[in-house]
Design a protein around this motif. Structure first.
Motif, PDB file in Angstrom:
ATOM      1  N   PHE A 150       0.187  -1.290   0.287  1.00 35.06           N
ATOM      2  CA  PHE A 150       0.123   0.701   0.394  1.00 35.06           C
ATOM      3  C   PHE A 150       0.530   1.819   0.066  1.00 35.06           C
ATOM      4  CE2 PHE A 150      -2.469   2.566   2.725  1.00 35.06           C
ATOM      5  CZ  PHE A 150      -3.778   3.544   1.485  1.00 35.06           C
ATOM      6  N   GLN A 151       0.663   2.542  -1.112  1.00 35.48           N
ATOM      7  CA  GLN A 151       1.433   3.750  -1.126  1.00 35.48           C
ATOM      8  C   GLN A 151       0.595   4.581   0.056  1.00 35.48           C
ATOM      9  OE1 GLN A 151       4.164   3.550  -2.859  1.00 35.48           O
ATOM     10  NE2 GLN A 151       4.311   2.135  -3.606  1.00 35.48           N
ATOM     11  N   TYR A 152       1.439   4.953   0.372  1.00 37.17           N
ATOM     12  CA  TYR A 152      -0.188   5.981   1.384  1.00 37.17           C
ATOM     13  C   TYR A 152       1.765   7.270   2.003  1.00 37.17           C
ATOM     14  CZ  TYR A 152       3.133   3.762   4.919  1.00 37.17           C
ATOM     15  OH  TYR A 152       4.341   3.335   6.433  1.00 37.17           O
ATOM     16  N   SER A 153       1.137   8.138   2.402  1.00 36.22           N
ATOM     17  CA  SER A 153       1.994   8.897   2.994  1.00 36.22           C
ATOM     18  C   SER A 153       1.713   9.487   4.570  1.00 36.22           C
ATOM     19  CB  SER A 153       2.662  10.759   1.973  1.00 36.22           C
ATOM     20  OG  SER A 153       1.306  10.496   1.977  1.00 36.22           O
ATOM     21  N   SER A 154       2.333   9.842   5.483  1.00 35.54           N
ATOM     22  CA  SER A 154       2.086   9.695   6.378  1.00 35.54           C
ATOM     23  C   SER A 154       1.159  11.372   6.490  1.00 35.54           C
ATOM     24  CB  SER A 154       3.218   9.997   7.509  1.00 35.54           C
ATOM     25  OG  SER A 154       3.364  10.027   9.073  1.00 35.54           O
ATOM     26  N   GLN A 155       0.395  10.958   7.958  1.00 34.94           N
ATOM     27  CA  GLN A 155      -0.308  12.645   7.913  1.00 34.94           C
ATOM     28  C   GLN A 155      -0.786  13.078   9.085  1.00 34.94           C
ATOM     29  OE1 GLN A 155      -4.098  11.614   5.247  1.00 34.94           O
ATOM     30  NE2 GLN A 155      -2.926  11.046   3.933  1.00 34.94           N
ATOM     31  N   SER A 197      -0.081   0.953  14.469  1.00 31.77           N
ATOM     32  CA  SER A 197       0.285   1.948  13.409  1.00 31.77           C
ATOM     33  C   SER A 197      -0.542   0.661  11.571  1.00 31.77           C
ATOM     34  CB  SER A 197       1.647   0.877  12.812  1.00 31.77           C
ATOM     35  OG  SER A 197       2.672   1.772  13.307  1.00 31.77           O
ATOM     36  N   TYR A 204      -2.376   7.148   8.683  1.00 30.83           N
ATOM     37  CA  TYR A 204      -1.282   5.941   8.085  1.00 30.83           C
ATOM     38  C   TYR A 204       0.528   6.687   8.546  1.00 30.83           C
ATOM     39  CZ  TYR A 204      -4.315   5.799   4.338  1.00 30.83           C
ATOM     40  OH  TYR A 204      -5.724   5.499   3.885  1.00 30.83           O
ATOM     41  N   ARG A 205       0.207   6.904   9.448  1.00 34.73           N
ATOM     42  CA  ARG A 205       1.651   7.213  10.701  1.00 34.73           C
ATOM     43  C   ARG A 205       2.310   7.013  10.954  1.00 34.73           C
ATOM     44  NH1 ARG A 205       0.875  12.149  12.348  1.00 34.73           N
ATOM     45  NH2 ARG A 205       1.682  12.076  14.406  1.00 34.73           N
ATOM     46  N   THR A 206       3.363   6.196  11.251  1.00 36.33           N
ATOM     47  CA  THR A 206       4.604   5.659  11.156  1.00 36.33           C
ATOM     48  C   THR A 206       4.458   4.905  12.558  1.00 36.33           C
ATOM     49  OG1 THR A 206       6.443   7.090  10.687  1.00 36.33           O
ATOM     50  CG2 THR A 206       5.538   5.226   9.108  1.00 36.33           C
TER      51      THR A 206
END
Ligand code: SF4
Ligand code: SF4
Length: 480
Positions: A379-384, A432, A438-440
């Motif tokens: 899953f491609q994501y960027s943390s928000q 997570s 999508y926070r790491t």
């Protein structure tokens, strides 16, 4: 011996897709010794072993090549005959660098000594260590055997097993718990060991019971492994004493030591530095237990282990018995190579494993899995920014506030993370897993813990240096 259902559910936990069907029906296959092994001196928790060989040396399978280097440390033995062609820092399965012995297993000592490349027949092979009769051996002899066989926890943590089996003065093991939960998605190595090596596990339990003074035994297995439960029931059918198989609900992270103790005997391990023995428990992975029986009865040190190679980007997922130090690339080749180029390679399972960018990594005593995942599984994501939904708080099995820790670490505020008890985080990834932003979070926890550990180590070193200085001062004054 009886089988019971766990009555105790821990707080939190999640239900990831298990994806175990890819490898669960693949019997363990033995890999022939690869041409090159990368044998790390740091295959366990604690101080790396001290390397005993030099470049150009020939070593025999089972020969000690790294001696334990402190109380929390484990020795390393050569997992095949070969010539040491290099000793260098190499990337390990968990992403850290450590000294490794690079072994050329194609070199023949006798042939090279004679200046010819003609291989000479190997000497007849006998046991590496003298086999012991566990019934007549003393507790001390059995413990020594576990230590000299280089056994550490094979479930992932790598804690030295001889230390775990030696409760400190005033502490007693009341429950020996066998960890057969294997709750990590995709991984089936322990499952296959339970199916195929059940008598070895039974013998390992007998040996451990003798070492620990006959504690009660609980064999913990998740309910989604009925065949493994049956195999254990058959292997332990006629065992005497207080032995139960405890069927655990399917819930991640059921394989965590602390949660397994709660689920089986309803005891709560306090915050670190407390250990399971502080509540009368010792937990051992089923593979480790089988390794103990091999070390005692067969004189075979821990030189190889079963690793699951799985994922939808590998041609044929397998459970492979391979010498420690086998490169990931050799494991994948044994599976028929890549089906498609993987978008992600994970050392371990999807919840607690580490993403790696190369297959040029040697396995260790704790390498339970290697996953190759296609783009469709990644899953491609960027943390928000955190939306304060509270989902991570509900998921955390350690009652932490993962949102607070992640926000603190975003601002490099280690103190706040420490005050929020980040050191009790078991890095399970449950927070997570369900975060809608999508926070790491788990990575933030790992970073905070590493930073706190580094500070504690620096404080210990400073205190030791100050004590040494004081001692020298006092000795100088005495001499005068
Ligand atoms: S904070 Fe740590 S223990 Fe809690 S869910 Fe996240 S990784 Fe697991
Ligand atoms: S799950 Fe994610 S968004 Fe929700 S509170 Fe936790 S960190 Fe914030």
């Amino acid at each position: 011996m009886k089988t019971v259902k766990s009555q105790f559910k821990f707080k939190g936990g999640v239900h990831p897709d298990y994806n175990k069907e890819l490898a669960r029906n693949q019997p363990i296959e033995k890999l022939a010794t690869p041409a090159e092994l990368v044998i790390s001196m740091s295959q366990h928790l604690g101080a790396p072993a001290k390397c005993l060989v030099k470049v150009g040396d020939f070593v025999k399978r089972g020969q000690l090549i790294g001696e334990k280097n402190g109380f929390i440390s484990v020795c390393v033995r050569a997992s095949a005959d070969g010539k040491v062609k290099a000793i260098e820092k190499r990337l390990g399965p968990a992403g850290g660098m450590a000294d490794a012995v690079i072994l050329d297993t194609t070199a023949k000592e006798e042939a090279l000594a004679e200046g010819t490349e003609t291989p000479t027949p190997s000497a007849p092979k006998g046991p590496i260590l003298p086999p012991l009769d566990w019934k007549t051996a003393t507790k001390e002899e059995l413990l020594k055997r576990v230590e000299e066989a280089g056994i550490c926890g094979m479930g992932g943590a790598g804690f030295p097993t001889n230390v775990k089996l030696s409760p400190p003065p005033g502490k007693r093991c009341e429950y020996l718990i066998l960890n057969g939960a294997e709750c990590e998605p995709y991984l089936t190595a322990d499952y296959r060991v339970m199916l195929e090596r059940a008598p070895r596990i039974r013998l390992g339990v007998e040996i451990m019971r003798k070492i620990l003074g006959m504690p009660a035994v609980r064999i913990a297995i998740e309910a989604n492994k009925p065949e493994a439960i049956k195999a254990m029931e058959e292997a332990f059918a006629d065992i005497e004493g207080n032995v139960e198989i405890v069927v655990l609900p399917v819930l991640y992270p059921q394989g965590s030591e602390k949660h397994q103790i709660y689920a089986t005997v309803k005891r709560i391990v306090p915050e670190p530095p407390a250990l399971p023995i502080d509540v009368g428990c010792v937990v051992e992975n089923v593979g480790t237990v089988a390794a103990i029986s091999d070390a005692v009865e067969l004189g075979e040190p821990l030189l190889e282990r079963v690793t699951t190679v799985s994922g939808d980007a590998v041609a044929t997922p397998k459970n492979i018995l391979a010498p420690c130090g086998t490169k990931y690339s050799d494991l994948v080749a044994f599976c028929g190579g890549e089906k498609i180029p993987p978008a992600k390679i994970i050392s371990g399972g999807t919840m607690m494993g580490f993403a790696v960018s190369t297959l040029d990594i040697g396995t260790t005593k704790t390498t339970s899995g290697l996953l190759l995942l296609s783009p469709s599984r990644v899953f491609q994501y960027s943390s928000q920014a955190c939306i304060n939904c509270g989902r991570c708080l509900r998921a955390c099995p350690m009652n932490l506030n993962p949102a607070e820790i992640s926000k603190a670490m975003e601002a490099d505020d280690v103190k706040t993370a420490e005050d929020a008890h980040v050191m009790t985080c078991i890095e399970c990834g449950a927070c997570s897993f369900g975060c809608p932003a999508y926070r790491t979070i788990t990575q933030f926890c790992r970073r905070a813990k590493a930073s706190i550990r580094a500070r504690m180590a620096a404080e210990r070193a400073a205190a030791q240096a100050a004590a040494e200085k004081e001692k020298q001062k006092a000795e100088g004054a005495k001499a005068n």
